[in-house]
Design an enzyme around this catalytic site. Structure first.
Site, PDB file in Angstrom:
ATOM      1  N   GLU A  47      -2.945  14.021  12.171  1.00  0.00           N
ATOM      2  CA  GLU A  47      -3.978  13.712  11.192  1.00  0.00           C
ATOM      3  C   GLU A  47      -5.376  14.012  11.740  1.00  0.00           C
ATOM      4  OE1 GLU A  47      -3.549   9.646  10.058  1.00  0.00           O
ATOM      5  OE2 GLU A  47      -1.371   9.763   9.826  1.00  0.00           O
ATOM      6  N   TYR A  75     -15.121   4.671   5.223  1.00  0.00           N
ATOM      7  CA  TYR A  75     -13.669   4.698   5.063  1.00  0.00           C
ATOM      8  C   TYR A  75     -13.150   3.275   5.153  1.00  0.00           C
ATOM      9  CZ  TYR A  75      -8.766   5.722   6.151  1.00  0.00           C
ATOM     10  OH  TYR A  75      -7.391   5.765   6.149  1.00  0.00           O
ATOM     11  N   HIS A 113      -2.267   4.057  15.203  1.00  0.00           N
ATOM     12  CA  HIS A 113      -3.586   3.932  14.598  1.00  0.00           C
ATOM     13  C   HIS A 113      -3.505   2.985  13.413  1.00  0.00           C
ATOM     14  CE1 HIS A 113      -1.559   7.242  12.475  1.00  0.00           C
ATOM     15  NE2 HIS A 113      -2.283   6.909  11.411  1.00  0.00           N
ATOM     16  N   HIS A 117       0.150   2.369  11.820  1.00  0.00           N
ATOM     17  CA  HIS A 117       1.039   3.509  11.600  1.00  0.00           C
ATOM     18  C   HIS A 117       1.233   4.296  12.893  1.00  0.00           C
ATOM     19  CE1 HIS A 117       1.874   7.353   8.993  1.00  0.00           C
ATOM     20  NE2 HIS A 117       2.988   6.733   9.313  1.00  0.00           N
ATOM     21  N   HIS A 155       0.862  -1.180   0.000  1.00  0.00           N
ATOM     22  CA  HIS A 155       0.000   0.000   0.000  1.00  0.00           C
ATOM     23  C   HIS A 155       0.900   1.232   0.000  1.00  0.00           C
ATOM     24  CE1 HIS A 155      -2.898   3.033   1.204  1.00  0.00           C
ATOM     25  NE2 HIS A 155      -3.882   2.145   1.208  1.00  0.00           N
TER      26      HIS A 155
END
Length: 433
Positions: free
Chosen positions: A337, A346, A367, A331, A288
């Site tokens: 963010e 989402y 997260h 992450h 990704h």
């Protein structure tokens, strides 16, 4: 007021262009900016969005030719009703998520309906960002300008018709509008009510990100950005002019419409952009990619590659990566963010993140996909799959975002956000690779 209600507005195409527009033929002076006598008896006025001595490629300024100069106004007085710009809340490293804010039950215009969510800078600083959610159910009769920063407006519900000094913009959900610092405007609600998000950029004006090895095409293409054509109001009668100055609302009463610019030329302009035109890039092999490939606009800092603010979207796209955990990975980030959802769902959150809602993951906050999404992704058949009917976005910034007291105390704050990761199991087996 003499207002244009035509549904078919005209626009000028391009980003960062040196535009020119006139509502009357010959209203723009030829060959100079400030003639002794401007055409039609107009006044010449300069609106600067950057310092005079910035590099030419970064200059933002527009010459306005207007019926009355902006200097024609009485003293500003502080309004009794002030925005909810209270002090920032106490420091918290916790991950936060909010349900959608309710639409107002009392008459509330666009500038009355701002709920401060997070910020990382006072309004008098030359960098930083403040984020709001707006909820409104009444068109503005007054006119507003923001001395504190550039406004990036992201509608989630209801169209906005934005009458600016340079002309008219109409934006709907899945479009955005940007209004330069100091630009006067009025927001009308064609659908009667509206909700969405605002990023108030205190730093360098937003621009397109560099494409690097992507090449000369891709992401948000410059020709898809639309600026208004000149449109003026010639009206006499009382009009309240409100400015936001260091977080406070101050107002004076004019005897004319301040949206009286007959012609203009320059690069400091309001504009709109349809997020559905974003040319989404992604892997065609494995893994990704970093979410920076979804950047629509960026406000840079003096450190190359470090953003004061990035505006990033997560639009419909094909997922084709082989032998890959396809959701956004787990992450811990140097950046901060703030996320919102315009429509759909989402792909990293199976539930709990709703259109009109928001989340905050601060610097080094761990997260990633919730437990349900993670379980499905590990077991998924890796056939090509399209993520469709969705539009999420992120305001990402290099400075720590602190939530407001209002955001921390509102009933929409989810008390159990951490629980979406609580059932992630340990699947480690040292005897099986």
């Amino acid at each position: 007021m003499n207002r244009d209600t035509s549904p078919d507005l005209q626009y000028l195409s391009g980003f960062g262009n040196e535009f020119a527009s006139e509502a009357l033929p010959g209203a723009l002076p030829v060959g100079q900016n400030s003639p002794q006598k401007a055409p039609y008896g107009l006044y010449a006025e300069l609106l600067s969005g950057t310092a005079f001595t910035m590099a030419r490629s970064e200059l933002r300024r527009t010459w306005l030719y207007r019926i009355r100069p902006s200097a024609l106004h009485p003293r500003f007085e502080r309004l009794a009703r002030q925005p909810l710009n209270g002090p920032l809340g106490g420091v918290t490293p916790n991950r936060l998520r909010w349900n959608p804010q309710p639409l107002p039950t009392e008459p509330t215009d666009f500038i009355e309906g701002w709920l401060p969510m997070v910020a990382n800078s006072a309004a008098d600083k030359p960098a930083g960002v403040s984020v709001y959610i707006y909820c409104a159910n009444r068109s503005m009769e007054r006119v507003f300008f923001n001395a504190d920063g550039e406004l990036l407006i992201v509608p989630e519900q209801g169209r906005l018709r934005i009458a600016t000094e340079l002309g008219l913009l109409e934006v709907e959900p899945q479009e955005i509008a940007v209004v330069p610092r100091g630009m006067k405007f009025r927001v009308e609600l064609p659908d009667g009510q509206a909700r969405g998000y605002i990023a108030e950029n205190h730093g360098a004006p937003l621009r397109l990100p560099d494409l690097g090895p992507i090449g000369s095409n891709g992401l948000a293409n410059p020709r898809d950005f639309l600026a208004p054509v000149a449109h003026y109001e010639e009206a006499e009668g009382p009009v309240q002019l409100v400015q936001k100055f260091l977080g406070e609302h101050w107002a004076c009463e004019l005897q004319h419409s301040p949206l009286d610019v007959v012609a203009w030329h320059g690069s400091n302009v309001p504009y709109k952009y349809d997020l559905r035109r974003f040319n989404t890039l992604g892997t065609v092999s494995f893994d990704h990619p970093d979410p920076s490939i979804f950047t629509v606009l960026t406000s840079p800092t003096s450190v190359h590659g470090l953003a004061n603010m990035d505006f990033v979207i997560f639009p419909p796209r094909w997922m084709v990566a082989e032998n890959t955990f396809r959701p956004p990975w787990f992450h811990r980030n140097l950046m901060n963010e703030f996320m919102g959802l315009i429509s759909g769902a989402y792909d990293a959150k199976a539930e709990g993140f709703l259109p009109g809602g928001a989340s905050l993951h601060g610097v080094m906050s761990a997260h990633g996909p919730d437990a349900e999404t993670c379980e499905k992704a590990i077991a998924a058949d890796l056939a090509p799959h399209k993520i469709d009917n969705t539009m999420a976005f992120m305001f990402e910034t290099s400075q720590v975002l602190r939530p407001s007291l209002q955001a921390l105390e509102c009933p929409q704050l989810q008390a159990d956000y951490d629980s979406c990761w609580a059932t992630l199991p340990s699947t480690f087996n040292p005897n099986r690779r």
